[in-house]
Design a protein around this motif. Structure first.
Motif, PDB file in Angstrom:
ATOM      1  N   ALA A   8       0.826  -1.199   0.000  1.00  0.00           N
ATOM      2  CA  ALA A   8       0.000   0.000   0.000  1.00  0.00           C
ATOM      3  C   ALA A   8       0.858   1.246   0.000  1.00  0.00           C
ATOM      4  O   ALA A   8       1.992   1.242   0.484  1.00  0.00           O
ATOM      5  CB  ALA A   8      -0.921   0.004   1.218  1.00  0.00           C
ATOM      6  N   ASN A   9       0.280   2.297  -0.551  1.00  0.00           N
ATOM      7  CA  ASN A   9       0.876   3.626  -0.522  1.00  0.00           C
ATOM      8  C   ASN A   9      -0.142   4.594   0.044  1.00  0.00           C
ATOM      9  O   ASN A   9      -1.315   4.545  -0.335  1.00  0.00           O
ATOM     10  CB  ASN A   9       1.279   4.075  -1.929  1.00  0.00           C
ATOM     11  N   TYR A  10       0.307   5.454   0.935  1.00  0.00           N
ATOM     12  CA  TYR A  10      -0.536   6.527   1.444  1.00  0.00           C
ATOM     13  C   TYR A  10      -0.536   7.648   0.410  1.00  0.00           C
ATOM     14  O   TYR A  10       0.496   7.945  -0.195  1.00  0.00           O
ATOM     15  CB  TYR A  10      -0.008   7.050   2.774  1.00  0.00           C
ATOM     16  N   VAL A  11      -1.689   8.252   0.205  1.00  0.00           N
ATOM     17  CA  VAL A  11      -1.799   9.362  -0.736  1.00  0.00           C
ATOM     18  C   VAL A  11      -2.584  10.503  -0.082  1.00  0.00           C
ATOM     19  O   VAL A  11      -3.436  10.260   0.780  1.00  0.00           O
ATOM     20  CB  VAL A  11      -2.481   8.946  -2.058  1.00  0.00           C
ATOM     21  N   GLY A  12      -2.274  11.730  -0.487  1.00  0.00           N
ATOM     22  CA  GLY A  12      -3.026  12.903  -0.029  1.00  0.00           C
ATOM     23  C   GLY A  12      -3.199  12.964   1.480  1.00  0.00           C
ATOM     24  O   GLY A  12      -2.240  12.961   2.248  1.00  0.00           O
ATOM     25  N   GLU A  13      -4.470  13.005   1.891  1.00  0.00           N
ATOM     26  CA  GLU A  13      -4.805  13.108   3.316  1.00  0.00           C
ATOM     27  C   GLU A  13      -4.333  11.884   4.110  1.00  0.00           C
ATOM     28  O   GLU A  13      -4.144  11.963   5.320  1.00  0.00           O
ATOM     29  CB  GLU A  13      -6.307  13.304   3.500  1.00  0.00           C
ATOM     30  N   GLY A  14      -4.146  10.765   3.436  1.00  0.00           N
ATOM     31  CA  GLY A  14      -3.658   9.573   4.116  1.00  0.00           C
ATOM     32  C   GLY A  14      -2.271   9.769   4.703  1.00  0.00           C
ATOM     33  O   GLY A  14      -1.963   9.280   5.786  1.00  0.00           O
ATOM     34  N   ILE A  15      -1.426  10.490   3.984  1.00  0.00           N
ATOM     35  CA  ILE A  15      -0.080  10.782   4.492  1.00  0.00           C
ATOM     36  C   ILE A  15      -0.168  11.655   5.737  1.00  0.00           C
ATOM     37  O   ILE A  15       0.483  11.388   6.748  1.00  0.00           O
ATOM     38  CB  ILE A  15       0.769  11.471   3.399  1.00  0.00           C
ATOM     39  N   LYS A  16      -1.026  12.667   5.679  1.00  0.00           N
ATOM     40  CA  LYS A  16      -1.201  13.547   6.841  1.00  0.00           C
ATOM     41  C   LYS A  16      -1.777  12.775   8.022  1.00  0.00           C
ATOM     42  O   LYS A  16      -1.366  12.985   9.166  1.00  0.00           O
ATOM     43  CB  LYS A  16      -2.118  14.719   6.480  1.00  0.00           C
ATOM     44  N   GLY A  17      -2.709  11.878   7.755  1.00  0.00           N
ATOM     45  CA  GLY A  17      -3.283  11.060   8.820  1.00  0.00           C
ATOM     46  C   GLY A  17      -2.254  10.150   9.461  1.00  0.00           C
ATOM     47  O   GLY A  17      -2.224   9.992  10.688  1.00  0.00           O
ATOM     48  N   LEU A  18      -1.389   9.546   8.650  1.00  0.00           N
ATOM     49  CA  LEU A  18      -0.315   8.701   9.182  1.00  0.00           C
ATOM     50  C   LEU A  18       0.613   9.523  10.061  1.00  0.00           C
ATOM     51  O   LEU A  18       0.964   9.096  11.164  1.00  0.00           O
ATOM     52  CB  LEU A  18       0.463   8.051   8.038  1.00  0.00           C
ATOM     53  N   MET A  19       0.978  10.693   9.605  1.00  0.00           N
ATOM     54  CA  MET A  19       1.882  11.537  10.386  1.00  0.00           C
ATOM     55  C   MET A  19       1.235  11.973  11.700  1.00  0.00           C
ATOM     56  O   MET A  19       1.901  12.052  12.728  1.00  0.00           O
ATOM     57  CB  MET A  19       2.309  12.747   9.563  1.00  0.00           C
ATOM     58  N   ARG A  20      -0.061  12.216  11.677  1.00  0.00           N
ATOM     59  CA  ARG A  20      -0.781  12.653  12.876  1.00  0.00           C
ATOM     60  C   ARG A  20      -0.998  11.491  13.848  1.00  0.00           C
ATOM     61  O   ARG A  20      -0.801  11.636  15.049  1.00  0.00           O
ATOM     62  CB  ARG A  20      -2.120  13.265  12.452  1.00  0.00           C
ATOM     63  N   GLU A  21      -1.414  10.323  13.336  1.00  0.00           N
ATOM     64  CA  GLU A  21      -1.775   9.189  14.190  1.00  0.00           C
ATOM     65  C   GLU A  21      -0.605   8.278  14.533  1.00  0.00           C
ATOM     66  O   GLU A  21      -0.613   7.621  15.562  1.00  0.00           O
ATOM     67  CB  GLU A  21      -2.846   8.336  13.499  1.00  0.00           C
ATOM     68  N   GLY A  22       0.354   8.174  13.638  1.00  0.00           N
ATOM     69  CA  GLY A  22       1.462   7.243  13.839  1.00  0.00           C
ATOM     70  C   GLY A  22       1.160   5.867  13.263  1.00  0.00           C
ATOM     71  O   GLY A  22       0.010   5.528  12.966  1.00  0.00           O
ATOM     72  N   GLY A  23       2.196   5.095  13.123  1.00  0.00           N
ATOM     73  CA  GLY A  23       2.089   3.779  12.500  1.00  0.00           C
ATOM     74  C   GLY A  23       1.290   2.762  13.290  1.00  0.00           C
ATOM     75  O   GLY A  23       0.562   1.954  12.719  1.00  0.00           O
ATOM     76  N   TYR A  46       6.423  -1.108   7.650  1.00  0.00           N
ATOM     77  CA  TYR A  46       6.581   0.105   6.875  1.00  0.00           C
ATOM     78  C   TYR A  46       7.880   0.008   6.103  1.00  0.00           C
ATOM     79  O   TYR A  46       8.834  -0.653   6.530  1.00  0.00           O
ATOM     80  CB  TYR A  46       6.585   1.346   7.780  1.00  0.00           C
ATOM     81  N   ALA A  47       7.923   0.665   4.956  1.00  0.00           N
ATOM     82  CA  ALA A  47       9.111   0.670   4.107  1.00  0.00           C
ATOM     83  C   ALA A  47       9.225   2.060   3.490  1.00  0.00           C
ATOM     84  O   ALA A  47       8.390   2.925   3.730  1.00  0.00           O
ATOM     85  CB  ALA A  47       8.984  -0.397   3.016  1.00  0.00           C
ATOM     86  N   PHE A  48      10.234   2.266   2.698  1.00  0.00           N
ATOM     87  CA  PHE A  48      10.316   3.494   1.922  1.00  0.00           C
ATOM     88  C   PHE A  48      10.793   3.127   0.537  1.00  0.00           C
ATOM     89  O   PHE A  48      11.337   2.057   0.312  1.00  0.00           O
ATOM     90  CB  PHE A  48      11.200   4.562   2.578  1.00  0.00           C
ATOM     91  N   GLY A  49      10.512   3.986  -0.398  1.00  0.00           N
ATOM     92  CA  GLY A  49      10.762   3.689  -1.805  1.00  0.00           C
ATOM     93  C   GLY A  49       9.427   3.621  -2.519  1.00  0.00           C
ATOM     94  O   GLY A  49       8.565   4.479  -2.337  1.00  0.00           O
ATOM     95  N   ASP A  50       9.231   2.578  -3.315  1.00  0.00           N
ATOM     96  CA  ASP A  50       8.000   2.442  -4.104  1.00  0.00           C
ATOM     97  C   ASP A  50       6.792   2.054  -3.273  1.00  0.00           C
ATOM     98  O   ASP A  50       5.658   2.262  -3.703  1.00  0.00           O
ATOM     99  CB  ASP A  50       8.187   1.397  -5.208  1.00  0.00           C
ATOM    100  N   THR A  51       7.007   1.459  -2.103  1.00  0.00           N
ATOM    101  CA  THR A  51       5.908   0.967  -1.275  1.00  0.00           C
ATOM    102  C   THR A  51       6.041   1.529   0.131  1.00  0.00           C
ATOM    103  O   THR A  51       7.118   1.473   0.717  1.00  0.00           O
ATOM    104  CB  THR A  51       5.929  -0.578  -1.221  1.00  0.00           C
ATOM    105  N   ASP A  52       4.922   2.044   0.669  1.00  0.00           N
ATOM    106  CA  ASP A  52       4.947   2.603   2.024  1.00  0.00           C
ATOM    107  C   ASP A  52       4.747   1.552   3.102  1.00  0.00           C
ATOM    108  O   ASP A  52       5.319   1.638   4.180  1.00  0.00           O
ATOM    109  CB  ASP A  52       3.846   3.658   2.189  1.00  0.00           C
ATOM    110  N   VAL A  53       3.874   0.586   2.852  1.00  0.00           N
ATOM    111  CA  VAL A  53       3.551  -0.423   3.859  1.00  0.00           C
ATOM    112  C   VAL A  53       3.284  -1.746   3.151  1.00  0.00           C
ATOM    113  O   VAL A  53       2.778  -1.774   2.027  1.00  0.00           O
ATOM    114  CB  VAL A  53       2.348   0.022   4.732  1.00  0.00           C
TER     115      VAL A  53
END
Length: 106
Positions: A8-23, A46-53
């Protein structure tokens, strides 16, 4: 139970939600969603690169997996992709089958 690999990849508001709520809270939200379709989480990373989770979960049937994927993707905050996982025994059974098939142009 059928196993699925999810990416999965977080997009838009999903990224902000992850940053606010945590993993941890996002993982807990997936656990709750899986329970709602009779499933369970095997692993979550969690990962970084092409895939977030990514991770692996079990669900009783393909309809439950599809329903979960549809619900998550419909939020517009996460883009999830599922891949069914097969055991080596599943492949052994598949190798014993002889489906008929005609290749294109033959």
């Amino acid at each position: 139970m059928a196993k699925y690999l999810f990416e999965a990849n977080y997009v838009g508001e999903g990224i902000k939600g992850l940053m606010r709520e945590g993993g941890t809270k996002r993982r807990d939200a997936l656990v709750d969603a899986l329970k709602s379709v009779g499933g369970s989480l095997e692993c979550f990373y969690y990962a970084f690169g092409d895939t977030d989770v990514l991770g692996v979960f079990d669900v009783p049937d393909p309809a439950g997996a599809a329903a979960l994927s549809l619900m998550i993707n419909s939020t517009g905050s996460v883009n999830v992709r599922l891949k069914p996982l097969l055991t080596v025994e599943d492949i052994d059974e598949a190798a014993k089958k002889t489906p008929s098939y005609r290749a294109p142009g033959q």
